[in-house]
Every structure is written in structure tokens, then in C-alpha cells.
Design a protein around this motif. Structure first.
Motif: not given
Length: 336
Positions: A257, A261, A284
Motif C-alpha cells: 500500500l 503499490a 492490497a
């Protein structure tokens, strides 16, 4: 392996509480002797933890980090100039002669030396100026799990204080409870493992903070499952290794994240368009085995590693193997 993975929340809780005074000593020493760079000394799983620490120190403290190959000193006799360097040696046992001798040289050559080690009365601990115990207790499985996880977190309180990152402090405080939630994903990890029961090769991908976890994942698959696994940066994969996909080699990738990402997601989406056999682990939302966010980019990889260990242990069992006692391997490796 499974049992020791399940001990991770308590290990990290104990580490945070019992290492408080040692963390303060190291923070004070670094402030009094500000390093211009950091170097790491380690082998195996501990070296993969150092890959993670490299990203942490460089992104949070703007401190460039390099890895010292122990043989540079032990075999080639080099006496490195480490004046003004923070030197981190990481080891479960603290017994490998090459790591111990290299840390001893680093201290003699001006480095501010810190040992992250599980065995406090070890040669490595005695060689270092400062010691951060991993606080794991005895680790019986040959393949490291809780000691690797503890190696990821042991230096983070130092990073949090030096950077003034209150969010990291909060994430560390809450990490044991989040890891308990991730451990509850064991059934899903076991289901994912079933898919890989008969594979012989696997590519492991990640980028940024998770790359050290990808390296560790590849090693664990080799050790415990006998799978020829290789870890690559998601950014580097297209520079040659992607050729393996033509042979039908499956891919296990880690999501995040953080700042990596989007680029990781784009790389993985590109693999989907080639109909590659891709599955993912991480926080994620699109992850195959989605882990809970821990609240910080530096603690999320710990959760991903826990989920992976559950997956790897069950995969070994499904392949008829004992993950605790891999053939030809021993708990303490003596190299020089």
C-alpha cells in the motif's frame, strides 16, 4: 515452523517492551555520533531482513546502506574504512564465524556496531558495541520464521525515534494484534498452497519494502518445499527473467500500500495480460491472500511475511515434506 510462526505476535510484543532501554542507548549513540552511511553484515534469512532494513533506513533516515560480503574480510583480508558508519549485523545464533569476524573488524575500524541477535550470550553479541536482542526464545525449526520476523522489527523503534515518526510508533504498538488477525487467515493460506502442490519452479516478485520478504520467500520455498524458487524485483523482472514465463513458470508476488503499490500493480497487471499463472500476497485489495494493513509501510511487510510462512508450511506438508527438518540443512551454519 507453523507453531513458531504463530508465536510472532508475542515475540514482537516482548521485543518492544524488553528492548526499550537498549533502543534508547542506541538512539543516543547515533545522535552523538551521526553516521554518514550504514552497512549490514548477515547471511541467509538475516541478510534478507537486511534488504528490508536498507529500504527503511534509506527512506526514513536518508542514510545510504550497503551490504558487506563477509568474505571480503574473512577470505580476502580487507580492512574496510568504516569510520562514521552505522554497522548492523543480524543473526539468529550469533555464531557464524564470518559474520562475527567481520563485525569485530568493523568495530575496530571505526564503525558504530549494533548486533541484532537472538542468542544474547553469543560471539556476535560480545563483538558488538550495542546489542538488540530479537527476544524470540528458542527457535527449533531449521528454517527461520519468528527470528526473521523479529529481525524485521527489532531496529524499527530506533528508526521511529530518530525520524520522529509517531505513526511508526503506533503501528509497532498495534502490530501484535494485527498479526493475530493475519494468523486467522491460515485456512486461506492452506487453500492457496494446494494450488502449488506439484510445481517444481516458482518466480517470486516484489518491490520496495517487500523485496526482502520476496527474497526470504524464495529461500523458504527452496528449503522447505524443494522448489526451485527465485526472487526478483518487479522492476527488474522485465530485464531478462520474464523469459521464464514462456516455460510456464508460475509467479507469486507481494503487494503493498506504499509508494511502490502502483508500479507493482501495473507490473502484475502486465503479467495478467500474458495469461501468466500469478497469485499475490499482501495488503492490497486485489491480493489473492489479502493481509490486514498494519498502518505503516514499514510494518506491512511483517504481516505479508507471516501470511507467506503459513502458506509455505502448508505447502511443504501437502508435498509430503517436513518443513521443520529439511534434508542436508542444520540450524546453525558455520561459514568463514
Amino acid at each position: 515452523m507453523l507453531q513458531e510462526t504463530r508465536e510472532a505476535p508475542e515475540v514482537i510484543r516482548r521485543q518492544i517492551v524488553q528492548n526499550m532501554s537498549r533502543v534508547q542507548e542506541i538512539v543516543c549513540a547515533i545522535r552523538e555520533r551521526p553516521p554518514k552511511m550504514a552497512v549490514t553484515i548477515a547471511r541467509g534469512s538475516s541478510d534478507h531482513a537486511c534488504s528490508f532494513l536498507k529500504y527503511g533506513l534509506e527512506t526514513q533516515l536518508s542514510l545510504p546502506v550497503a551490504s558487506i560480503g563477509p568474505s571480503v574480510h574473512t577470505l580476502y583480508g580487507a580492512q574496510l574504512d568504516l569510520q562514521g558508519a552505522l554497522v548492523l549485523a543480524v543473526s539468529q545464533s550469533g555464531a557464524s564465524p564470518d559474520v562475527v569476524e567481520t563485525l569485530r573488524m568493523a568495530r575496530q575500524r571505526g564503525g558504530l556496531t549494533v548486533a541484532l541477535v537472538n542468542v544474547e550470550d553469543s560471539a556476535l553479541a560480545h563483538a558488538a558495541e550495542f546489542v538488540l536482542p530479537l527476544q524470540c526464545g528458542e527457535e527449533r525449526a531449521v528454517a527461520a520464521t519468528k527470528s526473521y520476523l523479529a529481525s524485521l522489527t527489532a531496529f524499527l523503534p530506533v528508526v521511529a525515534q530518530l525520524s520522529g515518526d509517531l505513526d511508526l510508533d503506533l503501528a509497532l504498538a498495534g502490530l501484535p494484534e494485527v498479526l493475530k488477525e493475519i494468523l486467522a487467515l491460515e485456512e486461506r493460506a492452506r487453500d492457496l498452497a494446494e494450488r502449488y502442490r506439484f510445481i517444481q519452479q516458482l518466480v517470486v516478485l516484489a518491490r520496495g519494502m517487500h523485496f526482502g520478504v520476496a527474497q526470504e520467500a524464495a529461500l523458504k520455498l527452496v528449503e522447505t518445499c524443494g522448489i526451485q524458487a527465485s526472487a526478483f524485483s518487479a522492476a527488474e523482472f522485465s530485464h531478462g527473467p520474464k523469459r521464464l514465463l514462456v516455460e510456464g513458470v508460475p509467479v507469486l508476488a507481494f503487494t503493498s500500500l506504499d509508494a511502490a503499490a502502483n508500479s507493482s500493480a501495473e507490473a502484475y497487471q502486465g503479467l495478467h495480460t500474458t495469461r501468466s499463472d500469478l497469485r499475490t500476497i499482501g495488503p492490497a485489495s486485489e491480493s489473492t491472500l489479502r493481509t490486514m494493513s498494519t498502518g505503516h509501510a514499514l510494518t506491512d511487510p511483517v504481516g505479508s511475511a507471516v501470511a507467506f510462512y503459513l502458506f509455505a508450511a502448508h505447502l511443504a506438508v501437502r508435498r509430503g515434506l517436513d518443513p521443520d527438518h529439511p534434508p542436508l540443512l542444520s540450524k546453525v551454519t558455520q561459514t568463514r
